[in-house]
Motif scaffolding. Structure first.
Motif: not given
Ligand code: PXG
Length: 286
Positions: A2, A10, A12-18, A20, A111
């Motif tokens: 990961s 900031r 963030v872990p990959e899973a939270e990098a989203r 829209s 973004q």
């Protein structure tokens, strides 16, 4: 494994990098990016990459909501967080989320994303033996449609040409401009050595002004090898002593065959080898 990704302000872990689904980067390819590389913990020519990103953004009237200094720090922090002293960095700025219409004025919050990953290299033997490429029928986009000088999130022009290359069993493909002149490859700039002179198409041939291209031109000058920009045709490449391509991921790669024609002796030439060696020394601060 990961990854840690920088998103706007900031890490963030990959899973939270989203982003829209309404982001115009996704809906329309409306945004800009850079691909950079770090060697021994230092990003190669970071300033030049940031200048190009800012120029790309200006060309599409996109205001990057951070300073260059803050983005540079985000890049360094992302590489450090992922423990990648030798890595590849993808820096992306999207237009931000908006309505489903094209209007960029009806979007907000561009973004700013930094992804750091391992660098995926071409196999060693391509550097030793040289690359075969073909000319794509897909021309580089006309500067009056979408300027090739903008590194935008819309890479379909290059991807169409890449598909043609892959169908012919080649990992790169040569692209001509609307005048039939040599422009560049799908993700690399192109050089020819003719009568001992290193030649590469000028920006107005419809190319991305590669950072690696600039570095190699500087290194040629330092080595006393004559080097200049010149309009090139396919004939100039077919009959060159040497051809090579340059790019952040690829670095300097010899090309030994184009459209079934052997280039020079059909093996990597001395000028290419010298510039590739100088490039490797240079990127590590030598
Ligand atoms: N031309 C084009 C069209 C490019 O996209 C280059 C030349 C070389 O420029 P630099 O600054 O890298 O010397 C590029 C590079 C990759 C990758 O992973 C590279 C690019 C875009 C997407 C992926 O190799 N651009």
């Amino acid at each position: 494994m990961s990854r840690i990704v920088f998103m706007n302000d900031r890490l963030v872990p990959e899973a939270e990098a989203r982003v829209s689904v309404f982001d115009h980067g996704l809906l329309y390819g409306d945004g800009v990016f850079e691909g950079m590389r770090s060697y021994s913990g230092r990003v190669f020519r970071m300033e030049a990459h940031l200048d190009r990103l800012w120029d790309s953004a200006r060309a599409i009237a996109l205001e990057i909501p951070m300073t260059k200094e803050a983005v540079a720090k985000a890049v360094d922090d992302t590489l450090a967080a992922n423990k990648l002293p030798d890595g590849y960095v993808r820096l992306i700025v999207t237009r931000g989320a908006g309505t489903l219409g094209l209007d960029p004025n009806r979007t907000s919050h561009p973004q700013v994303i930094v992804i750091a990953d391992m660098i995926s290299l071409y196999p060693r033997e391509l550097y030793d033996r040289g690359l075969r490429i073909v000319t794509a029928a897909t021309q580089r986009s006309h500067p009056a449609t979408l300027s090739p000088r903008i590194k935008s999130l819309n890479y379909l022009n290059n991807i169409m040409a890449k598909l043609e290359g892959l169908q012919a069993g080649c990992v790169e493909a040569l692209m001509l401009n609307h005048k039939g002149e040599v422009a560049e490859c799908t993700a690399d700039n192109v050089f020819a050595v003719r009568k001992g002179v290193v030649l590469t198409p000028p920006p107005d041939a419809g190319i991305l002004e590669g950072i690696t291209r600039g570095a190699v031109m500087d290194l040629a000058h330092s080595a006393g090898i004559p080097c200049r920009e010149a309009t090139l045709t396919r004939h100039d490449l077919y009959t060159a002593e040497e051809v090579f391509i340059t790019g952040t991921a690829a670095e300097v790669v010899p090309v030994v065959e184009i459209d079934g024609r052997k280039i020079g002796a059909g093996v990597p030439g001395p000028v290419t080898k010298r510039l590739a060696a100088d490039f490797h020394t240079h990127v590590r601060g030598g």
